[in-house]
Design a protein around this motif. Structure first.
Motif, PDB file in Angstrom:
ATOM      1  N   LEU A 448     122.924  25.572  38.522  1.00  0.00           N
ATOM      2  CA  LEU A 448     122.127  26.145  37.444  1.00  0.00           C
ATOM      3  C   LEU A 448     121.345  25.053  36.720  1.00  0.00           C
ATOM      4  CD1 LEU A 448     121.299  28.552  35.678  1.00  0.00           C
ATOM      5  CD2 LEU A 448     123.352  28.146  34.297  1.00  0.00           C
ATOM      6  N   TYR A 449     121.994  23.918  36.515  1.00  0.00           N
ATOM      7  CA  TYR A 449     121.320  22.796  35.848  1.00  0.00           C
ATOM      8  C   TYR A 449     120.068  22.392  36.648  1.00  0.00           C
ATOM      9  CZ  TYR A 449     120.847  18.454  33.191  1.00  0.00           C
ATOM     10  OH  TYR A 449     120.389  17.446  32.375  1.00  0.00           O
ATOM     11  N   ASP A 450     120.221  22.277  37.960  1.00  0.00           N
ATOM     12  CA  ASP A 450     119.090  21.881  38.796  1.00  0.00           C
ATOM     13  C   ASP A 450     117.999  22.949  38.815  1.00  0.00           C
ATOM     14  OD1 ASP A 450     120.186  19.449  39.381  1.00  0.00           O
ATOM     15  OD2 ASP A 450     120.928  20.001  41.367  1.00  0.00           O
ATOM     16  N   CYS A 451     118.397  24.214  38.787  1.00  0.00           N
ATOM     17  CA  CYS A 451     117.398  25.294  38.714  1.00  0.00           C
ATOM     18  C   CYS A 451     116.513  25.116  37.486  1.00  0.00           C
ATOM     19  CB  CYS A 451     118.087  26.660  38.651  1.00  0.00           C
ATOM     20  SG  CYS A 451     118.791  27.231  40.207  1.00  0.00           S
ATOM     21  N   CYS A 452     117.124  24.767  36.369  1.00  0.00           N
ATOM     22  CA  CYS A 452     116.365  24.580  35.132  1.00  0.00           C
ATOM     23  C   CYS A 452     115.456  23.362  35.205  1.00  0.00           C
ATOM     24  CB  CYS A 452     117.325  24.447  33.944  1.00  0.00           C
ATOM     25  SG  CYS A 452     118.250  25.939  33.559  1.00  0.00           S
ATOM     26  N   VAL A 453     115.967  22.290  35.766  1.00  0.00           N
ATOM     27  CA  VAL A 453     115.199  21.044  35.810  1.00  0.00           C
ATOM     28  C   VAL A 453     113.969  21.184  36.700  1.00  0.00           C
ATOM     29  CG1 VAL A 453     115.250  18.637  36.578  1.00  0.00           C
ATOM     30  CG2 VAL A 453     117.141  19.557  35.233  1.00  0.00           C
ATOM     31  N   VAL A 454     114.093  21.914  37.813  1.00  0.00           N
ATOM     32  CA  VAL A 454     112.970  22.019  38.755  1.00  0.00           C
ATOM     33  C   VAL A 454     112.197  23.329  38.616  1.00  0.00           C
ATOM     34  CG1 VAL A 454     114.234  20.568  40.386  1.00  0.00           C
ATOM     35  CG2 VAL A 454     114.272  23.048  40.690  1.00  0.00           C
ATOM     36  N   ARG A 455     112.517  24.134  37.614  1.00  0.00           N
ATOM     37  CA  ARG A 455     111.933  25.481  37.535  1.00  0.00           C
ATOM     38  C   ARG A 455     110.411  25.441  37.455  1.00  0.00           C
ATOM     39  NH1 ARG A 455     112.375  23.751  32.642  1.00  0.00           N
ATOM     40  NH2 ARG A 455     111.201  24.642  30.913  1.00  0.00           N
ATOM     41  N   ASN A 456     109.849  24.351  36.915  1.00  0.00           N
ATOM     42  CA  ASN A 456     108.394  24.252  36.773  1.00  0.00           C
ATOM     43  C   ASN A 456     107.771  23.280  37.767  1.00  0.00           C
ATOM     44  OD1 ASN A 456     108.206  26.094  34.667  1.00  0.00           O
ATOM     45  ND2 ASN A 456     108.564  24.540  33.104  1.00  0.00           N
ATOM     46  N   VAL A 457     108.442  23.075  38.899  1.00  0.00           N
ATOM     47  CA  VAL A 457     107.895  22.125  39.876  1.00  0.00           C
ATOM     48  C   VAL A 457     106.517  22.562  40.364  1.00  0.00           C
ATOM     49  CG1 VAL A 457     109.014  23.236  41.859  1.00  0.00           C
ATOM     50  CG2 VAL A 457     108.392  20.831  41.995  1.00  0.00           C
ATOM     51  N   GLU A 489     108.304  28.077  44.225  1.00  0.00           N
ATOM     52  CA  GLU A 489     109.135  28.684  45.276  1.00  0.00           C
ATOM     53  C   GLU A 489     108.700  28.208  46.655  1.00  0.00           C
ATOM     54  OE1 GLU A 489     110.308  31.819  48.220  1.00  0.00           O
ATOM     55  OE2 GLU A 489     108.275  31.286  47.568  1.00  0.00           O
ATOM     56  N   LYS A 490     107.411  28.100  46.850  1.00  0.00           N
ATOM     57  CA  LYS A 490     106.888  27.651  48.150  1.00  0.00           C
ATOM     58  C   LYS A 490     107.295  26.204  48.426  1.00  0.00           C
ATOM     59  CE  LYS A 490     102.549  27.296  50.755  1.00  0.00           C
ATOM     60  NZ  LYS A 490     101.067  27.498  50.694  1.00  0.00           N
ATOM     61  N   ILE A 491     107.230  25.354  47.414  1.00  0.00           N
ATOM     62  CA  ILE A 491     107.620  23.944  47.565  1.00  0.00           C
ATOM     63  C   ILE A 491     109.100  23.836  47.901  1.00  0.00           C
ATOM     64  CG2 ILE A 491     107.968  21.769  46.315  1.00  0.00           C
ATOM     65  CD1 ILE A 491     105.431  22.502  44.680  1.00  0.00           C
ATOM     66  N   LEU A 492     109.939  24.559  47.148  1.00  0.00           N
ATOM     67  CA  LEU A 492     111.389  24.423  47.277  1.00  0.00           C
ATOM     68  C   LEU A 492     111.933  25.097  48.533  1.00  0.00           C
ATOM     69  CD1 LEU A 492     112.320  25.082  43.540  1.00  0.00           C
ATOM     70  CD2 LEU A 492     112.182  22.867  44.691  1.00  0.00           C
ATOM     71  N   VAL A 505     113.910  29.979  40.784  1.00  0.00           N
ATOM     72  CA  VAL A 505     112.664  29.450  40.223  1.00  0.00           C
ATOM     73  C   VAL A 505     111.568  30.517  40.260  1.00  0.00           C
ATOM     74  CG1 VAL A 505     110.793  27.812  40.679  1.00  0.00           C
ATOM     75  CG2 VAL A 505     113.172  27.030  40.682  1.00  0.00           C
ATOM     76  N   LEU A 506     111.485  31.269  41.347  1.00  0.00           N
ATOM     77  CA  LEU A 506     110.474  32.319  41.464  1.00  0.00           C
ATOM     78  C   LEU A 506     110.623  33.364  40.358  1.00  0.00           C
ATOM     79  CD1 LEU A 506     108.153  33.531  43.227  1.00  0.00           C
ATOM     80  CD2 LEU A 506     109.920  34.887  44.364  1.00  0.00           C
ATOM     81  N   GLY A 507     111.857  33.655  39.960  1.00  0.00           N
ATOM     82  CA  GLY A 507     112.080  34.771  39.036  1.00  0.00           C
ATOM     83  C   GLY A 507     112.243  34.426  37.578  1.00  0.00           C
ATOM     84  N   HIS A 508     112.098  33.150  37.205  1.00  0.00           N
ATOM     85  CA  HIS A 508     112.477  32.795  35.834  1.00  0.00           C
ATOM     86  C   HIS A 508     111.485  33.263  34.768  1.00  0.00           C
ATOM     87  CE1 HIS A 508     109.804  29.250  36.345  1.00  0.00           C
ATOM     88  NE2 HIS A 508     109.835  29.121  35.032  1.00  0.00           N
ATOM     89  N   HIS A 509     110.311  33.762  35.178  1.00  0.00           N
ATOM     90  CA  HIS A 509     109.369  34.329  34.203  1.00  0.00           C
ATOM     91  C   HIS A 509     109.161  35.834  34.393  1.00  0.00           C
ATOM     92  CE1 HIS A 509     108.065  30.952  31.841  1.00  0.00           C
ATOM     93  NE2 HIS A 509     107.729  30.241  32.903  1.00  0.00           N
ATOM     94  N   ARG A 510     109.884  36.437  35.323  1.00  0.00           N
ATOM     95  CA  ARG A 510     109.748  37.878  35.546  1.00  0.00           C
ATOM     96  C   ARG A 510     110.701  38.611  34.610  1.00  0.00           C
ATOM     97  NH1 ARG A 510     106.134  41.598  36.703  1.00  0.00           N
ATOM     98  NH2 ARG A 510     106.866  43.242  38.115  1.00  0.00           N
ATOM     99  N   TRP A 511     110.234  39.703  34.016  1.00  0.00           N
ATOM    100  CA  TRP A 511     111.059  40.438  33.065  1.00  0.00           C
ATOM    101  C   TRP A 511     112.225  41.130  33.762  1.00  0.00           C
ATOM    102  CZ3 TRP A 511     108.274  43.105  28.409  1.00  0.00           C
ATOM    103  CH2 TRP A 511     107.526  42.132  27.722  1.00  0.00           C
TER     104      TRP A 511
END
Length: 590
Positions: A448-457, A489-492, A505-511
């Protein structure tokens, strides 16, 4: 130019300078945080000023461009020209030039129309470069339209007396190739034909006699340079000997011209031109793949690790990407070249940390994007997940610090959920019982920590949008921003170590309810780790709120305003469970 235009350009320059300086490096955390806050405040104030300038001065003129007076038209032309010369603000340039096209068309000002069609195409090209490679078609077809219309005036060339206008016709004819992309046979042959037609005109002595003052050698050189971009196509399918010969001819032409320029300056030939020549020789069948790799290794060995010029950035950041592409073509070579590839990757991550932010930002942004596209993982030796984090920390240190805060908030929410409602977490990684959930608790927390750190890659693909923008975003730029989860998402998804992070990462801005946010292709009900995306979404919202209120006393106002927002969005934007737990975490914070 008018005063508001000069002020806008000056403010934009100040924003860029503020974004370039790492004044917080090496300072104690509290002092560094204070400086970051002051810089953010200064950048925000400048962007707000520029937005007001556009709203109060520029937009009213553009909205009523057909009734604009000559003074306004001339100032708009000068404004757009200056922005292009300085490499600033493709978005505003696009709107200004598009308006000038309308004015020129209605008022039958042919010279102005031709110039501004060209300028509109160049602004679109700038926006395309910012886009990170997503939805580029919208820019390509528009570029073809405007460049094509300007190029079409070649049919009445003799009626046009102005030399600069004739130059814009030739430049537009050549730039038609910029709007054609792809490596399939049909597209490549179409692009080749456009370049052939342009070179036929550019090398015709009749046109040279008609307009002797134009920089013909530069125009011809640019067309040969563009033709070398078809190298990859030569290995993608059946091609004719004619096309192979033309690409090699252009590669040789560019190489010879660059060698000639380097000798005149008493400087060595730049790395990119050597690479382009060797690559063309390989794709045209002159070199075998092992021979190409050997020559590229010799070139790489000549690059200084302390060279922060455009040439140094190409060699140290971009060159390893191409080497990886070539190595990946052969399984045996890929394994044999493992030590070389690993060494290059270590150097890229370290080099990016030390590039002075005052250097060529456009080149730096472009090369950083490319460094993510062809990474090779060697199990047990390197990890793309660590590489991505290193690139983010090296290129966007302040964003990295912010992401670490998001991660800490997310972990607090996760801990609270495990304590109060662990059953809500079942399903993560296929875990179906609470006992296994707790056994793998630390593993899940690291994930989860890594998801947050790279969420805006994905934002690394659009650095211009975040680091050099001097105003609020336009509609087109907002749309580009909304594509960053998809780009991430494409990068990761490319590598084993990051593939599982990609969907979160793909879903962190979807409601949560699927009725808002972005991107639309994320469907929560289909995702195994949806609850983790729910947590990241809430944590990201909380920390963004902290940043927006960084100038005040966040702790004093969060309990009412932020908690109320979490409550209001529960069940729509946010998971009810994640929102409820987040409120408890916030009220427990000292």
């Amino acid at each position: 130019m008018q005063q508001y235009q000069e002020e806008y350009i000056a403010n934009t320059g100040k924003v860029i300078e503020l974004m370039r300086h790492k004044e917080s490096a090496g300072l104690p955390p509290e002092e560094a945080a204070g400086r970051m806050k002051r810089k953010k405040r200064a950048v925000r104030e400048l962007r707000e000023k520029n937005t007001r300038i556009l709203r109060d001065n520029l937009i009213p003129i553009l909205d009523d461009i057909l009734t604009a007076n000559r003074e306004d038209i001339n100032s708009l032309v000068g404004f757009a020209d200056t922005l292009m010369r300085l490499g600033l603000d493709a978005g505003v340039r696009y709107y200004v030039c598009r308006a000038l096209v309308s004015f020129a068309r209605v008022n039958d000002e042919r010279d102005l129309l031709i110039k501004e069609l060209y300028m509109t195409g160049m602004a679109l090209f700038g926006l395309k470069n910012i886009s990170g490679g997503r939805n580029d078609e919208q820019f390509y077809w528009k570029m073809q339209l405007v460049f094509g219309e300007a190029a079409g005036f070649i049919r009445i060339y003799d009626e046009i007396e102005d030399m600069e206008t004739r130059g814009y016709i030739h430049r537009s004819m050549g730039n038609l190739a910029l709007g054609i992309t792809g490596h399939d046979r049909k597209t490549a042959e179409r692009k080749m034909e456009v370049i052939r037609r342009s070179l036929q005109v550019l090398t015709d002595p009749v046109y040279h006699q008609k307009t002797p003052g134009l920089p013909w050698d530069t125009y011809i050189y640019k067309q040969h340079q563009e033709r070398t971009t078809l190298m990859e196509y030569l290995r993608s399918g059946e091609v004719t000997a004619k096309i192979v010969g033309e690409v090699m001819e252009s590669a040789q032409y560019v190489y010879d011209k660059q060698m000639e320029n380097a000798e005149k300056k008493g400087m060595p030939l730049e790395v990119r031109w050597i690479h382009n020549y060797y690559a063309a020789s390989y794709y045209c069948g002159v070199y075998t793949l092992p021979e190409l790799l050997h020559k590229l290794e010799e070139v790489y060995a000549s690059v200084s690790f302390s060279d922060y010029s455009a040439n140094g950035m190409y060699g140290n950041i971009y060159f390893p990407q191409f080497y990886s592409v070539y190595v990946s073509k052969n399984v045996e070579l890929k394994e044999r070249k493992r030590p070389v590839v690993l060494m290059m990757y270590r150097r890229v991550a370290e080099y990016i940390k030390h590039v002075p932010l005052g250097e060529d930002m456009d080149k730096l942004f472009f090369y950083v994007k490319g460094s993510l596209d062809a990474y090779i993982e060697y199990p047990g030796d390197n990890c793309f997940r660590d590489y991505v984090k290193a690139i983010i920390a090296g290129r966007r240190p302040e964003a990295y610090i912010h992401s670490c805060r998001v991660a800490e908030t997310a972990l607090n929410i996760l801990d609270q959920m495990m304590a109060e409602m662990p059953e809500q977490l079942l399903g993560i990684w296929g875990i179906q019982d609470v006992r296994e959930l707790f056994e793998r608790r630390e593993e899940i927390k690291r994930f989860l920590y890594d998801c947050c750190v790279v969420r805006n890659v994905g934002k690394l693909k659009m650095l211009e949008l975040y680091e050099v923008s001097g105003r609020d975003w336009l509609a087109e730029e907002e749309e580009l921003h909304r594509s960053h989860p998809s780009l991430g998402e494409k990068i990761l998804a490319r590598c084993d170590s990051t593939r599982d992070l990609a969907r979160v990462v793909l879903g962190h801005h979807r409601w949560y309810d699927g009725q808002g946010g972005y991107p639309e292709e994320y469907h929560r009900e289909e995702e195994r780790d949806a609850v983790l995306a729910d947590i990241v979404s809430v944590a990201d919202f909380i920390e963004k709120d902290r940043d927006l209120k960084a100038d005040g006393h966040w702790e004093e106002i969060c309990s009412d305003e932020l908690l109320g927002q979490l409550e209001a969005f529960s069940g729509t934007r946010f998971s009810p469970c994640a929102a409820e737990v987040a409120k408890k975490v916030l009220t427990k914070e000292p």
